[in-house]
Scaffold this motif. Structure first.
Motif, PDB file in Angstrom:
ATOM      1  N   ASP A 141       0.822  -1.206   0.000  1.00  0.00           N
ATOM      2  CA  ASP A 141       0.000   0.000   0.000  1.00  0.00           C
ATOM      3  C   ASP A 141       0.860   1.262   0.000  1.00  0.00           C
ATOM      4  OD1 ASP A 141      -2.586  -1.074  -0.102  1.00  0.00           O
ATOM      5  OD2 ASP A 141      -2.651  -1.392   2.075  1.00  0.00           O
ATOM      6  N   ARG A 145      -1.180  -1.776  -7.036  1.00  0.00           N
ATOM      7  CA  ARG A 145      -2.519  -2.215  -7.418  1.00  0.00           C
ATOM      8  C   ARG A 145      -2.424  -3.594  -8.064  1.00  0.00           C
ATOM      9  NH1 ARG A 145      -6.021   2.816  -9.949  1.00  0.00           N
ATOM     10  NH2 ARG A 145      -5.777   4.259  -8.174  1.00  0.00           N
ATOM     11  N   LEU A 197      -4.603  -9.990  -6.345  1.00  0.00           N
ATOM     12  CA  LEU A 197      -5.555  -9.573  -5.308  1.00  0.00           C
ATOM     13  C   LEU A 197      -5.514 -10.523  -4.124  1.00  0.00           C
ATOM     14  CD1 LEU A 197      -8.066  -8.095  -4.144  1.00  0.00           C
ATOM     15  CD2 LEU A 197      -9.464  -9.583  -5.612  1.00  0.00           C
ATOM     16  N   TYR A 208      -2.366 -10.205  -2.058  1.00  0.00           N
ATOM     17  CA  TYR A 208      -2.457  -9.036  -1.176  1.00  0.00           C
ATOM     18  C   TYR A 208      -3.326  -9.368   0.042  1.00  0.00           C
ATOM     19  CZ  TYR A 208      -3.963  -4.543   0.672  1.00  0.00           C
ATOM     20  OH  TYR A 208      -4.260  -3.502   1.519  1.00  0.00           O
ATOM     21  N   CYS A 209      -4.455 -10.021  -0.203  1.00  0.00           N
ATOM     22  CA  CYS A 209      -5.346 -10.396   0.905  1.00  0.00           C
ATOM     23  C   CYS A 209      -4.641 -11.334   1.877  1.00  0.00           C
ATOM     24  CB  CYS A 209      -6.617 -11.058   0.364  1.00  0.00           C
ATOM     25  SG  CYS A 209      -7.736  -9.932  -0.503  1.00  0.00           S
ATOM     26  N   ILE A 219     -12.799  -5.248   1.239  1.00  0.00           N
ATOM     27  CA  ILE A 219     -12.545  -4.541  -0.009  1.00  0.00           C
ATOM     28  C   ILE A 219     -13.857  -4.218  -0.719  1.00  0.00           C
ATOM     29  CG2 ILE A 219     -11.547  -4.787  -2.324  1.00  0.00           C
ATOM     30  CD1 ILE A 219      -9.258  -6.391  -1.009  1.00  0.00           C
ATOM     31  N   ASP A 236     -11.997   3.610  -0.540  1.00  0.00           N
ATOM     32  CA  ASP A 236     -10.650   3.426  -1.082  1.00  0.00           C
ATOM     33  C   ASP A 236     -10.428   4.318  -2.305  1.00  0.00           C
ATOM     34  OD1 ASP A 236      -9.762   1.565   0.793  1.00  0.00           O
ATOM     35  OD2 ASP A 236     -10.567  -0.133  -0.323  1.00  0.00           O
ATOM     36  N   ARG A 274      -6.993   4.683  -3.871  1.00  0.00           N
ATOM     37  CA  ARG A 274      -6.664   3.259  -3.904  1.00  0.00           C
ATOM     38  C   ARG A 274      -7.727   2.475  -4.666  1.00  0.00           C
ATOM     39  NH1 ARG A 274      -4.715   1.829   2.300  1.00  0.00           N
ATOM     40  NH2 ARG A 274      -2.891   3.203   2.336  1.00  0.00           N
ATOM     41  N   CYS A 275      -7.303   1.365  -5.234  1.00  0.00           N
ATOM     42  CA  CYS A 275      -8.245   0.474  -5.906  1.00  0.00           C
ATOM     43  C   CYS A 275      -7.691  -0.944  -5.835  1.00  0.00           C
ATOM     44  CB  CYS A 275      -8.444   0.889  -7.364  1.00  0.00           C
ATOM     45  SG  CYS A 275      -9.590  -0.199  -8.266  1.00  0.00           S
ATOM     46  N   TYR A 276      -8.471  -1.841  -5.250  1.00  0.00           N
ATOM     47  CA  TYR A 276      -8.034  -3.231  -5.119  1.00  0.00           C
ATOM     48  C   TYR A 276      -8.735  -4.156  -6.109  1.00  0.00           C
ATOM     49  CZ  TYR A 276      -5.948  -1.451  -0.853  1.00  0.00           C
ATOM     50  OH  TYR A 276      -5.207  -0.732   0.041  1.00  0.00           O
TER      51      TYR A 276
END
Length: 308
Positions: A117, A122, A129, A132-133, A173, A180, A185-187
């Motif tokens: 982050d 991204r 994704l 990251y989680c 999310i 976000d 931010r954008c996940y």
């Protein structure tokens, strides 16, 4: 600060930071409950430091994120080694890490998520994704499993614990897409945005709302799949821990289900679940914990082995 005071402060932290987790944690046996609070206190403090928040609220710009992450790693390493840092949440982590032999790499994995982050990362695709989680929540699930008595060598159960963290983070999310976006931010994976013909820099465009809602629902569906896998892993836990995990899975799972059923309303207002529904899950989870149904394998789900 002695252990008793660290526990008291950690309890206040979880009660302020997450009513869902606080309620579910009360189902643990006393030793596990206190250790869960101690671990939560450190996780919450790291998250707040990384995002300039106070117990998850009021995200603000962090002046020097790289320095913040470096300090976080240093204090975590010192606490893990048994040193006093003078920072209660980090000392709380030191206590629970020493008592439960939590491997330091799991803690570092979580901090790696905050480092992503900090550099404006991204995800390009769904695997990105999920990785990251894993960093920001799945690794926490693994540490929580160890707090509940799972061996650090029991990779199968740790995978299921990781799945619960993935489910929680995917729901987060989905719930926080608008918040976000406001923070830059954008996940949502770039591949998803490309398929939906959404501008990565303006996903909240009002005239593209109909294209965004299916992606939010897709997050909720993913969260549901990992929630179900985590429920299978709960069968390996002691009764009270199993009860707490199943209750938390249901309570938090309802967030994803409420987001999906809101038909886009979650993009305009934060979704909550009622106190009555939370209590309902505590009762329902008690019965599920008694039955202790065992399920199938994790075929098709993302695995921690992909983490590099």
């Amino acid at each position: 600060m002695n252990r008793k005071n660290l526990v008291l402060q950690a309890r206040k932290s979880i009660e302020r930071g997450s009513k869902s987790f606080s309620r579910a944690s009360k189902l643990f046996s006393k030793p596990t409950r206190e250790r869960a609070w101690l671990l939560y206190s450190w996780c919450r403090a790291c998250d707040d430091l990384a995002d300039g928040q106070d117990h998850g609220h009021g995200m603000s710009t962090v002046a020097n994120p790289e320095k913040t992450i470096a300090a976080m790693r240093m204090m975590t390493r010192r606490a893990h080694g048994g040193e006093k840092t003078g920072n209660p949440p980090f000392d709380a982590f030191g206590v629970v890490a020493q008592e439960c032999s939590i491997p330091l790499p799991f803690a570092n994995d979580m901090i790696d998520g905050f480092a992503l982050d900090a550099r404006g990362w991204r995800p390009d695709n769904e695997d990105d994704l999920l990785q990251y989680c894993y960093h920001v929540a799945g690794a926490v699930g693994c540490m929580m499993a160890i707090v509940m008595g799972v061996s650090p060598r029991d990779q199968e159960v740790l995978d299921r614990a990781c799945d619960l963290g993935l489910a929680f983070q995917l729901a987060n999310i989905a719930r926080d897409v608008a918040e976000d976006a406001a923070a830059g931010r954008c996940y949502l994976p770039n591949a998803w945005l490309k398929e939906a013909r959404l501008d990565p820099e303006n996903i909240m465009a009002q005239d593209r709302r109909d294209a965004l809602i299916p992606l939010v629902n897709r997050l909720c569906d993913l969260a549901g799949a990992y929630e179900e896998s985590a429920r299978v892993g709960a069968a390996n836990l002691p009764f009270r821990s199993r009860w707490a995990v199943l209750a938390a899975a249901g309570i938090y799972g309802d967030i994803g289900r409420a987001i999906k059923s809101s038909n886009g309303a979650s993009l305009d207002q934060r979704i909550y679940t009622s106190k009555g529904k939370k209590l309902g899950w505590i009762v329902k989870a008690f019965g599920q914990a008694l039955l202790n149904t065992r399920g199938g394998d994790r075929q098709g789900l993302w695995t921690r082995a992909r983490t590099t």
